[in-house]
Design a protein around this motif. Sequence first.
Motif, PDB file in Angstrom:
ATOM      1  N   ARG A 195      26.974   9.439  25.837  1.00  0.00           N
ATOM      2  CA  ARG A 195      26.751  10.615  24.973  1.00  0.00           C
ATOM      3  C   ARG A 195      27.465  10.912  23.754  1.00  0.00           C
ATOM      4  NH1 ARG A 195      25.322  15.957  26.951  1.00  0.00           N
ATOM      5  NH2 ARG A 195      26.041  17.586  25.560  1.00  0.00           N
ATOM      6  N   ALA A 196      28.476  10.257  23.902  1.00  0.00           N
ATOM      7  CA  ALA A 196      29.468  10.090  22.727  1.00  0.00           C
ATOM      8  C   ALA A 196      28.726   9.599  21.485  1.00  0.00           C
ATOM      9  CB  ALA A 196      30.755   9.463  22.907  1.00  0.00           C
ATOM     10  N   ASP A 197      27.972   8.293  21.589  1.00  0.00           N
ATOM     11  CA  ASP A 197      27.487   7.717  20.648  1.00  0.00           C
ATOM     12  C   ASP A 197      26.356   8.625  20.141  1.00  0.00           C
ATOM     13  OD1 ASP A 197      28.414   5.442  21.189  1.00  0.00           O
ATOM     14  OD2 ASP A 197      27.200   4.651  22.643  1.00  0.00           O
ATOM     15  N   ILE A 198      25.642   9.384  21.008  1.00  0.00           N
ATOM     16  CA  ILE A 198      24.476  10.105  20.403  1.00  0.00           C
ATOM     17  C   ILE A 198      25.155  11.385  19.603  1.00  0.00           C
ATOM     18  CG2 ILE A 198      22.373  11.726  21.075  1.00  0.00           C
ATOM     19  CD1 ILE A 198      22.209   8.601  21.512  1.00  0.00           C
ATOM     20  N   GLU A 199      26.211  12.030  20.239  1.00  0.00           N
ATOM     21  CA  GLU A 199      27.114  12.826  19.595  1.00  0.00           C
ATOM     22  C   GLU A 199      27.293  12.720  17.919  1.00  0.00           C
ATOM     23  OE1 GLU A 199      30.010  14.002  22.015  1.00  0.00           O
ATOM     24  OE2 GLU A 199      29.030  15.458  23.341  1.00  0.00           O
ATOM     25  N   PHE A 200      27.865  11.421  17.944  1.00  0.00           N
ATOM     26  CA  PHE A 200      28.163  10.777  16.613  1.00  0.00           C
ATOM     27  C   PHE A 200      27.011  10.791  15.689  1.00  0.00           C
ATOM     28  CE2 PHE A 200      28.083   7.128  13.903  1.00  0.00           C
ATOM     29  CZ  PHE A 200      28.897   6.988  13.159  1.00  0.00           C
ATOM     30  N   PHE A 201      25.901  10.285  16.303  1.00  0.00           N
ATOM     31  CA  PHE A 201      24.780  10.191  15.296  1.00  0.00           C
ATOM     32  C   PHE A 201      24.180  11.522  14.770  1.00  0.00           C
ATOM     33  CE2 PHE A 201      24.086   5.770  17.260  1.00  0.00           C
ATOM     34  CZ  PHE A 201      24.409   5.072  16.154  1.00  0.00           C
ATOM     35  N   ALA A 202      24.353  12.360  15.774  1.00  0.00           N
ATOM     36  CA  ALA A 202      23.805  13.880  15.261  1.00  0.00           C
ATOM     37  C   ALA A 202      24.713  14.508  14.530  1.00  0.00           C
ATOM     38  CB  ALA A 202      23.638  14.812  16.642  1.00  0.00           C
ATOM     39  N   ALA A 203      25.996  14.289  14.550  1.00  0.00           N
ATOM     40  CA  ALA A 203      26.994  14.788  13.516  1.00  0.00           C
ATOM     41  C   ALA A 203      26.842  14.211  12.113  1.00  0.00           C
ATOM     42  CB  ALA A 203      28.345  14.585  14.131  1.00  0.00           C
ATOM     43  N   GLN A 204      26.383  12.915  12.199  1.00  0.00           N
ATOM     44  CA  GLN A 204      26.161  12.326  10.648  1.00  0.00           C
ATOM     45  C   GLN A 204      24.955  13.029  10.112  1.00  0.00           C
ATOM     46  OE1 GLN A 204      28.781  10.433   9.801  1.00  0.00           O
ATOM     47  NE2 GLN A 204      29.351  10.967  12.085  1.00  0.00           N
ATOM     48  N   GLN A 205      23.884  13.407  10.606  1.00  0.00           N
ATOM     49  CA  GLN A 205      22.573  13.744  10.122  1.00  0.00           C
ATOM     50  C   GLN A 205      22.460  15.320   9.790  1.00  0.00           C
ATOM     51  OE1 GLN A 205      19.294  12.835  12.864  1.00  0.00           O
ATOM     52  NE2 GLN A 205      20.651  11.906  13.915  1.00  0.00           N
ATOM     53  N   LEU A 206      23.303  15.936  10.586  1.00  0.00           N
ATOM     54  CA  LEU A 206      23.024  17.590  10.531  1.00  0.00           C
ATOM     55  C   LEU A 206      23.432  18.332   9.502  1.00  0.00           C
ATOM     56  CD1 LEU A 206      23.886  18.678  14.351  1.00  0.00           C
ATOM     57  CD2 LEU A 206      21.501  18.554  13.164  1.00  0.00           C
ATOM     58  N   GLY A 207      22.591  18.844   8.632  1.00  0.00           N
ATOM     59  CA  GLY A 207      22.705  19.600   7.501  1.00  0.00           C
ATOM     60  C   GLY A 207      23.495  20.924   7.711  1.00  0.00           C
ATOM     61  N   GLU A 208      23.359  21.536   6.843  1.00  0.00           N
ATOM     62  CA  GLU A 208      23.980  23.085   6.684  1.00  0.00           C
ATOM     63  C   GLU A 208      23.349  24.094   7.870  1.00  0.00           C
ATOM     64  OE1 GLU A 208      24.000  24.695   2.859  1.00  0.00           O
ATOM     65  OE2 GLU A 208      25.364  23.226   1.977  1.00  0.00           O
ATOM     66  N   ASP A 209      22.115  23.725   8.117  1.00  0.00           N
ATOM     67  CA  ASP A 209      21.734  24.781   9.034  1.00  0.00           C
ATOM     68  C   ASP A 209      21.742  24.298  10.377  1.00  0.00           C
ATOM     69  OD1 ASP A 209      20.538  26.081   7.096  1.00  0.00           O
ATOM     70  OD2 ASP A 209      18.706  24.964   6.655  1.00  0.00           O
ATOM     71  N   GLY A 210      22.232  23.078  10.824  1.00  0.00           N
ATOM     72  CA  GLY A 210      22.678  22.841  12.139  1.00  0.00           C
ATOM     73  C   GLY A 210      21.516  22.274  12.971  1.00  0.00           C
ATOM     74  N   ALA A 211      21.661  22.445  14.287  1.00  0.00           N
ATOM     75  CA  ALA A 211      20.673  21.929  15.137  1.00  0.00           C
ATOM     76  C   ALA A 211      19.506  22.805  15.498  1.00  0.00           C
ATOM     77  CB  ALA A 211      21.232  21.201  16.305  1.00  0.00           C
ATOM     78  N   ASP A 212      19.416  23.844  15.144  1.00  0.00           N
ATOM     79  CA  ASP A 212      18.543  24.916  15.295  1.00  0.00           C
ATOM     80  C   ASP A 212      17.401  25.268  14.555  1.00  0.00           C
ATOM     81  OD1 ASP A 212      19.847  25.181  17.976  1.00  0.00           O
ATOM     82  OD2 ASP A 212      20.996  26.687  17.197  1.00  0.00           O
ATOM     83  N   THR A 213      16.974  24.142  13.943  1.00  0.00           N
ATOM     84  CA  THR A 213      15.747  24.143  12.971  1.00  0.00           C
ATOM     85  C   THR A 213      14.766  23.146  13.701  1.00  0.00           C
ATOM     86  OG1 THR A 213      16.498  22.132  11.675  1.00  0.00           O
ATOM     87  CG2 THR A 213      17.465  24.348  11.189  1.00  0.00           C
ATOM     88  N   PRO A 214      13.583  23.501  13.005  1.00  0.00           N
ATOM     89  CA  PRO A 214      12.416  22.503  13.637  1.00  0.00           C
ATOM     90  C   PRO A 214      12.653  20.958  13.196  1.00  0.00           C
ATOM     91  CG  PRO A 214      11.378  24.638  12.783  1.00  0.00           C
ATOM     92  CD  PRO A 214      12.901  24.674  12.583  1.00  0.00           C
ATOM     93  N   ILE A 215      13.110  20.945  12.018  1.00  0.00           N
ATOM     94  CA  ILE A 215      13.299  19.543  11.531  1.00  0.00           C
ATOM     95  C   ILE A 215      14.308  18.707  12.472  1.00  0.00           C
ATOM     96  CG2 ILE A 215      14.048  17.891   9.589  1.00  0.00           C
ATOM     97  CD1 ILE A 215      11.367  19.040   9.342  1.00  0.00           C
ATOM     98  N   ALA A 216      15.423  19.490  12.735  1.00  0.00           N
ATOM     99  CA  ALA A 216      16.682  18.825  13.449  1.00  0.00           C
ATOM    100  C   ALA A 216      16.209  18.780  15.045  1.00  0.00           C
ATOM    101  CB  ALA A 216      17.644  19.743  13.395  1.00  0.00           C
TER     102      ALA A 216
END
Length: 303
Positions: A195-216
Amino acid sequence: MSKAQRDAVNAAIREAAKSLVAATIDERRALFETRARPDDTRGLTVVETTLGGRPALEIADETRDAGMLLYLHGGGYVVGSHRTGARLAAELVRRTGLRAWSLDYRLAPEHRIPAAAQDSVAAYRELLERGADPARIVIAGDSAGGHLTVGTLLLARDAGLPMPAAAVVFSPMSDLAMTGASLTTKEGIDPLFTRADIEFFAAQQLGEDGADTPIASPGRVGDLRGLPPFLIQTGSYEVLLSDSVLLAGRLAEADVDVTLEVVGGVPHVFPDLFGQLDEADAALDRAAAFLAARLDAAVGQLL
């Protein structure tokens, strides 16, 4: 299906993953590039080119002309390139006769969401502008490239571009808010990721709008109506298993034709283990048959 093969590849992946624990992003990128080997594209024509303003490898069997494939590599949006994507792209070319473009989209954290999707939409748009019939185009990707496949289609649809004939995704991410149960239930079972690996990758790519967007998070909050038929292939040992299940369910709710294949006891992007794992070769054969059938159906509708 060979339990001995599955046990061997899972053990090898688990051992190799130890080298990534303390690696920097630059070290991860250099290590991942070693996956690109000259024999990945043996017997095929390979041309360094650009597509949509980005570097790409054009890969073809010049004796066949079944259509076009836009391939989007994996690597958590942090590592990988058109060279690493060529491995699976080439196997699909061999099995289908498609002409493939493996795209080198911009990586995070230097370029966050939606940069990669903008690059892949530009590449798809260029294929169309060259006169390609969308009924003869398919799109595929693995892991982050599977996530990017969905994002590409959403942006293309919203821009008014015609949809390709089909999409194939191997072990896609689909919810960067990380709500999937398998991130917990498959912890320690997945030989590659925690899970920590996936958290790392997610943190690198998320923009200002965070995870609650259709693209994310297309599998959780995306409007998936109007997308082309999908094939999703994943392994039961993955911490990202829930992402595939979620995406398949949301596609079905949106009235999109979708086939979800979960293969027991195999790891992340298991089709990449062709030649080592019987299940991988069989999965690629099924993916090739799916693409061929969808291309035939799409072209037939135009006649």
